[in-house]
Design an enzyme around this catalytic site. Sequence first.
Site, PDB file in Angstrom:
ATOM      1  N   ARG A 164     -19.499  60.300 109.512  1.00 41.16           N
ATOM      2  CA  ARG A 164     -20.893  60.446 109.111  1.00 41.16           C
ATOM      3  C   ARG A 164     -21.764  59.957 110.260  1.00 41.16           C
ATOM      4  O   ARG A 164     -21.983  58.756 110.434  1.00 41.16           O
ATOM      5  CB  ARG A 164     -21.148  59.620 107.843  1.00 41.16           C
ATOM      6  N   HIS A 192     -26.108  56.863 105.484  1.00 41.87           N
ATOM      7  CA  HIS A 192     -25.588  57.275 104.178  1.00 41.87           C
ATOM      8  C   HIS A 192     -26.650  58.082 103.440  1.00 41.87           C
ATOM      9  O   HIS A 192     -26.391  59.171 102.940  1.00 41.87           O
ATOM     10  CB  HIS A 192     -25.194  56.042 103.365  1.00 41.87           C
ATOM     11  N   TYR A 218     -24.318  47.752 110.171  1.00 40.51           N
ATOM     12  CA  TYR A 218     -22.884  47.575 109.921  1.00 40.51           C
ATOM     13  C   TYR A 218     -21.995  48.404 110.846  1.00 40.51           C
ATOM     14  O   TYR A 218     -20.769  48.298 110.762  1.00 40.51           O
ATOM     15  CB  TYR A 218     -22.550  47.897 108.453  1.00 40.51           C
TER      16      TYR A 218
END
Length: 373
Positions: free
Chosen positions: A270, A274, A283
Amino acid sequence: MSDLATGEQGLLQLLDPAGVRTSTPENQPYRDRVAHLTADHLRAMYRDMVLTRCFDDEATALQRQGELALFAQARGQEAAQVGSAHALAPQDYVFPSYREHGVLHVRGVDPIDRLRLYRGEDHGGWDPREHNAHLYTLVLGSQVLHATGYAMGVQRDGLVGTGDPTRDTAVVAYFGDGTTSQGDVHEAMVFAAVNDAPTVFFLQNNQWAISEPTTRQAKVPLANRGLGYGIPSVRVDGNDVLACYAVTLEALERAHSGGGPTLIEAFTYRMGAHTTSDDPTRYRSREEEDYWRRRDPLDRLEAHLKATGAWDQTWWDGVEADAEALAARIRTETRELGAPPASAMFQHVYATPHATVADDAAWLAEYQEETAR
């Protein structure tokens, strides 16, 4: 960096990151499955990937401008989605999650209709029966159960194993690595396995369930879970459009013939957030993102087309023009979407009239009438 190199080991691959066809004894059956693809086929896949990314970029920009409430990006997952969707027969049915923009593009769902949900203008946005593509699913895992139930219905309607390629029907459930931690997925695979349901479980492992890496969700490749149910399973390079096409074609043939379900784990990445409410820099490392940017699925197919002489400048100019026209249409028509009447929220809640919903609708109508005086 997360365990990326280890995760890529053992993947079925037909096109390496440099766009070169691979040849091993293990991938020979899958090479045979793409042997019929012409330069026109490959250019069509590339065009669909470009338009999918264009849609993704424009929708993201619109959300940043306050025109959409939220958007789930699919950047980096175009090969998995477009490759698998190109393998579908017209009668096959798709159950997406909320980021299968490439699949829905290939199925012919209008781009503006795909944005109605994200703008809060509609519960869904299109007629699933028109495209054999269900609505976006926001409740993680529910679409996997729905797909299995639909597949069992198809099976009981005698639309499997007839030998007629225009009748035999399969159902594809698209979901992500985070969704595999949901009980719904376990239940769906149990039902599909014991009933030999014509279901293809297409898992896009983009390695991050919001901020949680796949390595915190499973200690073995996710495809291994299918074997525990007795479901044939395969891990494929999700950035390789040819490999994704080939494994999906095999799974669909199994389902169409009455051979039951298949689990496909498409290992991809990805590249974006998100959703537009997420900040992946909190992160993920820059090193990791750069590593996967060099494995961009569009760059891979472009390199292959150019290396094989299938890249045509006139054709590419047309693709660029199509993308520009799509972008302009998305910007204009999304802003023109009108707010639905408040009463619309009570429509299509249940398949049949429901007393509680009717009471709520009546209360709202009375309230609106009183406040308008």
